[in-house]
Design an enzyme around this catalytic site. Structure first.
Site, short mmCIF file in Angstrom:
data_model
loop_
_atom_site.label_atom_id
_atom_site.label_comp_id
_atom_site.label_asym_id
_atom_site.label_seq_id
_atom_site.Cartn_x
_atom_site.Cartn_y
_atom_site.Cartn_z
N HIS A 79 0.65 -1.22 0.13
CA HIS A 79 -0.06 -0.07 0.05
C HIS A 79 0.81 1.29 0.01
O HIS A 79 0.43 2.40 -0.54
CB HIS A 79 -1.15 0.00 1.33
CG HIS A 79 -0.48 0.15 2.44
ND1 HIS A 79 -0.09 -0.83 3.51
CD2 HIS A 79 -0.18 1.32 3.41
CE1 HIS A 79 0.23 -0.26 4.54
NE2 HIS A 79 0.32 0.86 4.28
N ASP A 125 0.75 -7.70 1.83
CA ASP A 125 0.93 -6.28 1.67
C ASP A 125 2.39 -6.05 1.47
O ASP A 125 3.24 -5.98 2.53
CB ASP A 125 0.40 -5.76 2.82
CG ASP A 125 0.28 -4.22 2.73
OD1 ASP A 125 0.80 -3.55 1.63
OD2 ASP A 125 0.24 -3.56 3.81
N SER A 215 4.37 2.53 8.18
CA SER A 215 3.98 1.58 7.24
C SER A 215 5.27 1.19 6.24
O SER A 215 5.86 2.21 6.15
CB SER A 215 2.56 1.82 6.41
OG SER A 215 1.43 1.71 6.91
N GLY A 216 5.30 0.12 5.95
CA GLY A 216 6.34 -0.51 4.94
C GLY A 216 7.63 -0.48 5.73
O GLY A 216 8.69 -1.01 5.07
#
Length: 263
Positions: A79, A125, A215-216
């Site tokens: 994402h 993801d 995130s990530g």
């Protein structure tokens, strides 16, 4: 409270709205689609975690974390990779403080997003970015085994995200240690939990977690990458651990693609 991806909403509004993440537990709105950063942690040195990198848009606005697994190979959340166009995406390595200009900034020449990915709440993801510039920093090792996911194994999550839910953003890299949680406990916390592509970490009473802008980013045991920050409900809430991409499920694909490279 809805489950949401842990991407930061600092990018140009049009780009983010075009890439809005819809998690099946609840639809995200432009105001709530992001989650905050490292909660309950402390500043960390890039010298200790040289593989920790972050993503910005072309204007230098940081919105996600990432992790260096090869000289020109950077793993992150799917994402995050889909949040902006390849032309507008930048990888920043070797920079502890976002306010300074040290380290290396690279454009991205290729983006691989797991073809099974639809949104964080359904798993898969993960993405791999190929940088246009060699990033000459120590890399993380991608785990291919399940032993690091044993319950109560301590792992470290890294990022430049918010310090609490919807709180102040961190200017510097931060870290926090969290215990791995069993699949059964994570399934109790989240009905959509998929143990084949997800893993959970955190304390039953909350207090320590990843948050918006994280995130990530990497979840590591030493230098071994075991997870990618993916999603959660709030930040550091009791009974709602952080959910990470289970890196071992994608180790073969990451190895194949990172070895391909450009150099």
């Amino acid at each position: 409270m809805p489950a949401k991806s842990r991407r930061n909403l600092l990018l140009v509004a049009g780009a983010l709205l075009a890439a809005a993440v819809a998690v099946p537990v609840a639809s995200a709105t432009p105001e709530t689609a992001g989650q905050p950063g490292i909660v309950g942690g402390q500043p960390a040195a890039v010298a200790q975690y040289p593989f920790a990198v972050f993503l910005t848009d072309e204007n230098g606005s940081q919105f996600c974390g990432a992790v260096l697994i090869g000289e020109n190979s950077v793993a992150t959340a799917a994402h995050c990779a889909k949040a902006v166009t390849k032309t507008n995406l930048r990888v920043v390595a070797g920079r502890q403080d976002k306010r300074v200009k040290d380290g290396t900034v690279s454009t991205v020449s290729d983006i691989w997003v797991n073809p099974d990915y639809t949104d964080p709440g359904t798993g898969n993801d993960i993405a791999l970015l190929t940088t246009s510039t060699r990033l000459r920093y120590d890399t993380a090792q991608v785990t291919q085994t399940a032993r690091y996911y044993a319950e109560n194994t301590m792992a470290t999550v890294l990022g430049w995200g918010r310090l609490k839910d919807n709180g102040e953003r961190s200017d510097v890299l931060r870290s926090v240690d969290v215990p791995m949680i069993s699949d059964a406990s994570c399934k109790t916390a989240y009905g959509n939990y998929d143990p084949s592509t997800m893993v959970c970490a955190g304390y039953a009473n909350g207090g320590k977690d990843a948050c918006q802008g994280d995130s990530g980013g990497p979840l590591v045991v030493g230098k071994v990458l075991i997870g990618i920050v993916s999603w959660g409900v709030g930040c550091a809430q009791p009974g709602k651990p952080g959910v990470y991409t289970r890196v071992s499920a994608f180790a073969d694909e990451l190895e194949k693609r990172s070895n391909r490279g450009l150099f």
